[in-house]
Write an enzyme that holds these catalytic residues in place. Structure first.
Site, PDB file in Angstrom:
ATOM      1  NE  ARG A 154      -1.231  -1.425   3.735  1.00 27.73           N
ATOM      2  CZ  ARG A 154      -1.217  -1.181   5.049  1.00 27.73           C
ATOM      3  NH1 ARG A 154      -2.251  -0.623   5.634  1.00 27.73           N
ATOM      4  NH2 ARG A 154      -0.164  -1.492   5.780  1.00 27.73           N
ATOM      5  CB  CYS A 260      -4.166   0.141  -6.918  1.00 25.29           C
ATOM      6  SG  CYS A 260      -2.393   0.111  -7.124  1.00 25.29           S
ATOM      7  CE  LYS A 263      -3.836  -0.177 -12.863  1.00 22.65           C
ATOM      8  NZ  LYS A 263      -2.372  -0.177 -12.888  1.00 22.65           N
TER       9      LYS A 263
HETATM   10  C1  UDX Z   1      -4.039  -0.836  -2.717  1.00 18.64           C
HETATM   11  C2  UDX Z   1      -3.979  -2.206  -2.002  1.00 18.64           C
HETATM   12  O1  UDX Z   1      -4.306  -2.018  -0.621  1.00 18.64           O
HETATM   13  C3  UDX Z   1      -2.597  -2.799  -2.161  1.00 18.64           C
HETATM   14  O2  UDX Z   1      -2.567  -4.103  -1.586  1.00 18.64           O
HETATM   15  C4  UDX Z   1      -2.268  -2.893  -3.651  1.00 18.64           C
HETATM   16  O3  UDX Z   1      -0.945  -3.368  -3.838  1.00 18.64           O
HETATM   17  C5  UDX Z   1      -2.394  -1.538  -4.318  1.00 18.64           C
HETATM   18  O4  UDX Z   1      -3.708  -1.009  -4.091  1.00 18.64           O
HETATM   19  P1  UDX Z   1      -3.211   1.638  -2.201  1.00 18.64           P
HETATM   20  O5  UDX Z   1      -3.845   2.040  -3.501  1.00 18.64           O
HETATM   21  O6  UDX Z   1      -1.828   2.112  -1.897  1.00 18.64           O
HETATM   22  O7  UDX Z   1      -3.149   0.048  -2.065  1.00 18.64           O
HETATM   23  O8  UDX Z   1      -4.162   2.191  -1.037  1.00 18.64           O
HETATM   24  P2  UDX Z   1      -5.147   1.584   0.060  1.00 18.64           P
HETATM   25  O9  UDX Z   1      -4.553   1.755   1.390  1.00 18.64           O
HETATM   26  O10 UDX Z   1      -5.613   0.240  -0.277  1.00 18.64           O
HETATM   27  O11 UDX Z   1      -6.372   2.616  -0.060  1.00 18.64           O
HETATM   28  C6  UDX Z   1      -7.083   2.759  -1.294  1.00 18.64           C
HETATM   29  C7  UDX Z   1      -8.214   3.738  -1.155  1.00 18.64           C
HETATM   30  O12 UDX Z   1      -9.236   3.222  -0.320  1.00 18.64           O
HETATM   31  C8  UDX Z   1      -7.839   5.099  -0.554  1.00 18.64           C
HETATM   32  O13 UDX Z   1      -8.477   6.116  -1.301  1.00 18.64           O
HETATM   33  C9  UDX Z   1      -8.384   5.036   0.856  1.00 18.64           C
HETATM   34  O14 UDX Z   1      -8.728   6.315   1.355  1.00 18.64           O
HETATM   35  C10 UDX Z   1      -9.621   4.167   0.655  1.00 18.64           C
HETATM   36  N1  UDX Z   1     -10.026   3.428   1.880  1.00 18.64           N
HETATM   37  C11 UDX Z   1      -9.217   2.470   2.395  1.00 18.64           C
HETATM   38  C12 UDX Z   1     -11.266   3.682   2.454  1.00 18.64           C
HETATM   39  O15 UDX Z   1     -12.026   4.542   1.977  1.00 18.64           O
HETATM   40  N2  UDX Z   1     -11.639   2.952   3.543  1.00 18.64           N
HETATM   41  C13 UDX Z   1     -10.850   1.988   4.090  1.00 18.64           C
HETATM   42  O16 UDX Z   1     -11.282   1.374   5.069  1.00 18.64           O
HETATM   43  C14 UDX Z   1      -9.600   1.739   3.494  1.00 18.64           C
END
Ligand code: UDX
Length: 429
Positions: A154, A260, A263
């Site tokens: 992440r 991520c 997409k």
């Molecule tokens: C994600 C996956 O978690 C990771 O395993 C993969 O390799 C790449 O995609 P990332 O895009 O870095 O990682 O962010 P992540 O922490 O998953 O959050 C994604 C989105 O979800 C953010 O906009 C975050 O604000 C939102 N989110 C996350 C929520 O709205 N609620 C949550 O409980 C968790």
């Protein structure tokens, strides 16, 4: 082991650095010569907590270096990782042109057996295409194996996720590369799952879309909580303590963004369609996510009525906390929506203001989060940065024409805010 990582973005740079940290010799390649110069001079082109120290340490130890030459990387290593972008196209499918180009460059540079590892998130069956491409363009006709090793890090927590992964997935077409891959990953002390290549590629899509589904699920529950007078955080706690469900990724808010989830969801829906399955469940996940933004904007307009000639202070521009990444950021989408409705914006983000400037013109960037409220009609929290919890509420109240806070990330306690005489609107509470 001697490793090369092609692509020094969030995945490539952190992966290469962590491989060096556990003792491998790593060459990071990027075709952007300017970026390579920055890295060679000790600069870090992205913000990722803990990364800068690790890069410095491993460069100094002689285990990590940077080059713009793919041939340099390929010829001086046993294993070559591909970590280049796979951006979305307008029809939801993924642009694989960077992967194809890098496969050709690797093929042209290979003079002995190599393991070529795909780390970029790609549609199932990409491994087969990479194999075909390398075979076709490898003038030296040497042997090679293409394998899939999806990355689950992440942003914002990338170093920690890489150093302590929940699992390592390795998709292979033969046994030959398995021992080398095990040697690379043994220092990380994580379960290693060996699968076929197509399954490894699908694991990444299935994992990301499940996490996105979890977020949309809790956002749907948040809508019901608002209508029923319940509290989504208590519901999340109540269901999350069931080990089969788990509390993580059950935070309701403005919805998910980033490079991520949006997409990967579109791509997975497209891939499913191509293999003959209409993934309606995931289409609904997308719909709920889009609705979440609309519902939040409605909350703002229901309270402030007309936005034209009003000034709003927005805290948060990054797509989530601990990153400077603004790609597909819900916070940026929200700003665009508010601007379209005629609002004037004063904005702040602890790390993402520089990157935001390019895609969000026509707003005032404020360096101090506590100064954002000055002269505003309301404050809005759009990103879940921990430091926003330390906002000087008394000062903000003095700066605002009315003490109104729209909290898109549920950072404050509604009861406390009521006690402090704020008009406080959050999500699902
Ligand atoms: C994600 C996956 O978690 C990771 O395993 C993969 O390799 C790449 O995609 P990332 O895009 O870095 O990682 O962010 P992540 O922490 O998953 O959050 C994604 C989105 O979800 C953010 O906009 C975050 O604000 C939102 N989110 C996350 C929520 O709205 N609620 C949550 O409980 C968790």
């Amino acid at each position: 082991m001697k490793l090369t990582i092609i692509g020094t973005g969030y995945v490539g740079l952190v992966t290469g650095t962590c491989f060096a940290e556990v003792g491998h010799h790593v060459i990071c390649v990027d075709n952007d010569a300017a970026k390579v110069k920055v890295l060679q001079a000790g600069g870090i082109p992205i913000y990722e907590p803990g990364l800068e120290e690790l890069v410095k340490k491993n460069v100094a130890a002689g285990r990590l270096r940077f080059t713009a030459s793919t041939a340099d990387g390929v010829q001086n290593s046993d294993v070559v990782f591909i970590a280049v972008p796979t951006p979305p196209q307008s029809d939801g499918s993924v642009d694989l042109s960077y992967i194809e180009k890098v496969a050709r460059e690797i093929a042209a540079a290979m003079t002995s057996y190599k393991i070529v590892v795909d780390k970029s998130t790609v549609p199932v069956k990409t491994g087969e295409k990479v194999t075909e491409t390398i075979k076709r363009y490898c003038a030296a006709k040497v042997e090679f194996d293409v394998i899939s090793n999806p990355e689950f890090l992440r942003e914002g927590f990338a170093v920690g996720d890489l150093m302590k992964p929940d699992r390592v997935v390795i998709g292979v077409g033969s046994q030959r590369p398995v021992a080398a891959m095990q040697e690379i990953y043994t220092p990380f002390n994580a379960p290693i799952i060996i699968t076929d290549i197509n399954s490894a590629e699908l694991i990444k899509h299935a994992a990301n879309s499940f996490l996105a589904l979890k977020i949309s699920y809790i956002n749907a529950i948040a809508t019901i909580c608002e209508a029923a007078g319940a509290n989504v955080q208590e519901v999340a706690q109540g269901i999350g303590l069931d080990e089969r469900i788990g509390r993580r990724f059950l935070n309701a808010g403005l919805g998910f963004g980033g490079s991520c989830f949006p997409k990967d969801l579109s791509a997975f829906i497209k891939i499913s369609e191509q293999v003959g399955y209409d993934f309606k469940l995931l289409k609904e996940v997308q719909r709920i996510n889009a609705d979440q933004m609309e519902r939040f904007v409605k909350k703002i307009t229901d309270t402030l009525w007309v936005l034209k000639d009003k000034t709003l202070g927005v805290l948060g521009l990054a797509f989530k906390q601990n990153t400077d990444d603004v790609r597909s950021s819900p916070a940026i989408d929200l700003c665009h929506r508010l601007l379209k409705d005629g609002a004037t914006l004063r904005v702040h983000d602890p790390k993402a203001m520089e990157k935001a400037r390019a895609i969000l013109p026509g707003v005032t960037y404020v360096d101090d989060m506590n100064a954002v409220a000055e002269g505003c009609d309301a404050l809005v929290i759009a990103t879940e940065w921990d430091e926003f919890k330390q906002l000087d509420l008394a000062r903000a109240k003095k700066g605002l024409t009315h003490p109104i806070l729209f909290d898109g990330r549920n950072l404050f306690d509604p009861a406390e805010m009521e006690k402090l005489d704020w008009i406080y609107k959050s999500v699902g509470r």
